[in-house]
Design a protein around this motif. Structure first.
Motif, short mmCIF file in Angstrom:
data_model
loop_
_atom_site.label_atom_id
_atom_site.label_comp_id
_atom_site.label_asym_id
_atom_site.label_seq_id
_atom_site.Cartn_x
_atom_site.Cartn_y
_atom_site.Cartn_z
N VAL A 61 0.82 -1.21 0.00
CA VAL A 61 0.00 0.00 0.00
C VAL A 61 0.86 1.26 0.00
CG1 VAL A 61 -1.79 1.25 1.26
CG2 VAL A 61 -1.84 -1.23 1.18
N LYS A 62 1.82 1.32 0.92
CA LYS A 62 2.67 2.51 1.06
C LYS A 62 4.13 2.07 1.14
CE LYS A 62 -0.46 5.76 3.02
NZ LYS A 62 -0.40 7.12 2.66
N GLU A 63 4.76 2.01 0.00
CA GLU A 63 6.14 1.53 -0.05
C GLU A 63 7.08 2.44 0.72
OE1 GLU A 63 9.43 0.01 -3.27
OE2 GLU A 63 7.40 0.44 -3.91
N GLN A 64 6.86 3.74 0.63
CA GLN A 64 7.73 4.70 1.32
C GLN A 64 7.67 4.51 2.84
OE1 GLN A 64 9.83 6.78 -0.09
NE2 GLN A 64 10.54 7.63 1.82
N ARG A 65 6.47 4.31 3.37
CA ARG A 65 6.32 4.11 4.80
C ARG A 65 7.00 2.82 5.25
NH1 ARG A 65 1.43 5.94 7.65
NH2 ARG A 65 2.29 7.86 6.88
N ALA A 66 6.84 1.75 4.47
CA ALA A 66 7.47 0.47 4.81
C ALA A 66 8.99 0.62 4.80
CB ALA A 66 7.02 -0.60 3.83
N THR A 67 9.52 1.36 3.85
CA THR A 67 10.97 1.57 3.78
C THR A 67 11.46 2.35 5.00
OG1 THR A 67 10.86 1.53 1.38
CG2 THR A 67 12.84 2.49 2.36
N GLU A 68 10.70 3.36 5.41
CA GLU A 68 11.07 4.14 6.59
C GLU A 68 11.10 3.26 7.84
OE1 GLU A 68 8.39 7.43 6.96
OE2 GLU A 68 8.98 8.28 5.04
N VAL A 69 10.10 2.40 7.99
CA VAL A 69 10.03 1.51 9.15
C VAL A 69 11.19 0.51 9.11
CG1 VAL A 69 8.66 -0.30 10.25
CG2 VAL A 69 7.56 1.79 9.49
N GLU A 70 11.47 -0.03 7.93
CA GLU A 70 12.59 -0.97 7.79
C GLU A 70 13.90 -0.29 8.17
OE1 GLU A 70 12.56 -2.43 3.81
OE2 GLU A 70 10.88 -3.78 4.18
N ASN A 71 14.10 0.92 7.68
CA ASN A 71 15.34 1.65 8.00
C ASN A 71 15.47 1.87 9.50
OD1 ASN A 71 16.06 1.80 5.31
ND2 ASN A 71 15.22 3.85 5.02
N ARG A 72 14.37 2.21 10.14
CA ARG A 72 14.40 2.44 11.58
C ARG A 72 14.68 1.13 12.33
NH1 ARG A 72 10.39 6.47 14.61
NH2 ARG A 72 11.24 7.74 12.98
N LEU A 73 14.08 0.05 11.88
CA LEU A 73 14.32 -1.26 12.51
C LEU A 73 15.78 -1.68 12.36
CD1 LEU A 73 11.13 -3.23 11.45
CD2 LEU A 73 11.83 -2.73 13.79
N LEU A 74 16.33 -1.50 11.17
CA LEU A 74 17.72 -1.87 10.94
C LEU A 74 18.67 -1.00 11.77
CD1 LEU A 74 17.61 -2.49 7.09
CD2 LEU A 74 17.83 -4.20 8.90
N MET A 75 18.34 0.26 11.90
CA MET A 75 19.16 1.16 12.71
C MET A 75 19.13 0.72 14.18
SD MET A 75 18.81 5.28 13.16
CE MET A 75 17.27 5.10 14.05
N LEU A 76 17.95 0.38 14.67
CA LEU A 76 17.83 -0.08 16.06
C LEU A 76 18.60 -1.38 16.27
CD1 LEU A 76 14.04 0.60 16.71
CD2 LEU A 76 15.97 1.80 17.75
N ALA A 77 18.54 -2.27 15.29
CA ALA A 77 19.24 -3.55 15.41
C ALA A 77 20.75 -3.34 15.39
CB ALA A 77 18.81 -4.48 14.29
N GLN A 78 21.23 -2.47 14.51
CA GLN A 78 22.66 -2.24 14.40
C GLN A 78 23.22 -1.53 15.62
OE1 GLN A 78 22.91 -0.22 10.66
NE2 GLN A 78 22.91 -2.12 9.48
N SER A 79 22.40 -0.72 16.28
CA SER A 79 22.86 -0.02 17.47
C SER A 79 22.70 -0.88 18.72
CB SER A 79 22.11 1.30 17.64
OG SER A 79 20.74 1.05 17.89
N GLY A 80 22.14 -2.07 18.58
CA GLY A 80 22.02 -2.99 19.71
C GLY A 80 20.85 -2.71 20.63
N GLN A 81 19.87 -1.95 20.17
CA GLN A 81 18.74 -1.60 21.02
C GLN A 81 17.63 -2.65 20.98
OE1 GLN A 81 17.41 2.38 20.20
NE2 GLN A 81 19.45 3.25 20.43
N LEU A 82 17.71 -3.60 20.06
CA LEU A 82 16.72 -4.67 20.00
C LEU A 82 17.27 -5.88 20.72
CD1 LEU A 82 15.48 -4.49 16.29
CD2 LEU A 82 14.38 -3.58 18.33
N ARG A 83 16.56 -6.34 21.74
CA ARG A 83 17.01 -7.49 22.52
C ARG A 83 16.37 -8.79 22.06
NH1 ARG A 83 21.21 -5.08 24.04
NH2 ARG A 83 20.97 -3.44 25.55
N GLN A 84 15.25 -8.67 21.37
CA GLN A 84 14.53 -9.86 20.90
C GLN A 84 13.86 -9.51 19.59
OE1 GLN A 84 11.83 -10.54 24.09
NE2 GLN A 84 10.58 -8.76 23.68
#
Length: 135
Positions: free
Chosen positions: A70-93
């Motif tokens: 539906v909204k490719e731009q929004r999905a990309t923004e969410v993916e980028n934020r998730l990847l950033m959180l994962a790379q910075s070690g803020q995701l524990r699970q």
């Protein structure tokens, strides 16, 4: 699918791309270096998808896929934020569907809504101009 199956698929796809790239160079068709760039983009997309598969639960990944339709731009923004959180070690699970919904709401709140402003020119029949013709 587990990681071993994904790795087999990736290797098979990589071999397929190599075979296509070699055939294209032998025939002299295409843009020089274009196959390398396309292959690099494909590898980056696969690496990105592999990382997302590692940090998202299946339900959350499905939801993100539906959002992408539906909204490719929004999905990309969410993916980028998730990847950033994962790379910075803020995701524990792994991220659940509920956590993904919260992240989507946060992205939606920070995103400014576009406004459409309609400015109309006054035409010849506007009421404001009627007093000019009074005699």
């Amino acid at each position: 699918m587990d990681d071993a199956e994904l790795e087999k698929i990736r290797k098979a796809r990589l071999e397929q791309l190599k075979a296509q790239g070699g055939a294209g160079k032998a025939s002299g068709g295409g843009i020089p270096g274009g196959g390398e760039q396309a292959q690099r983009q494909q590898q980056e997309a696969e690496a990105r998808q592999a990382m997302l598969n590692q940090i998202l639960q299946p339900e959350a990944a499905d939801r993100l896929g539906r959002i992408r339709l539906v909204k490719e731009q929004r999905a990309t923004e969410v993916e980028n934020r998730l990847l950033m959180l994962a790379q910075s070690g803020q995701l524990r699970q792994k991220v659940t569907e509920e956590q993904l919904k919260e992240l989507l709401n946060a992205v939606a709140e920070t995103k400014e809504e576009e406004k459409i402003v309609v400015s109309r020119r006054k035409g010849w029949a506007d009421d404001d101009d009627d007093d000019l013709f009074d005699l």
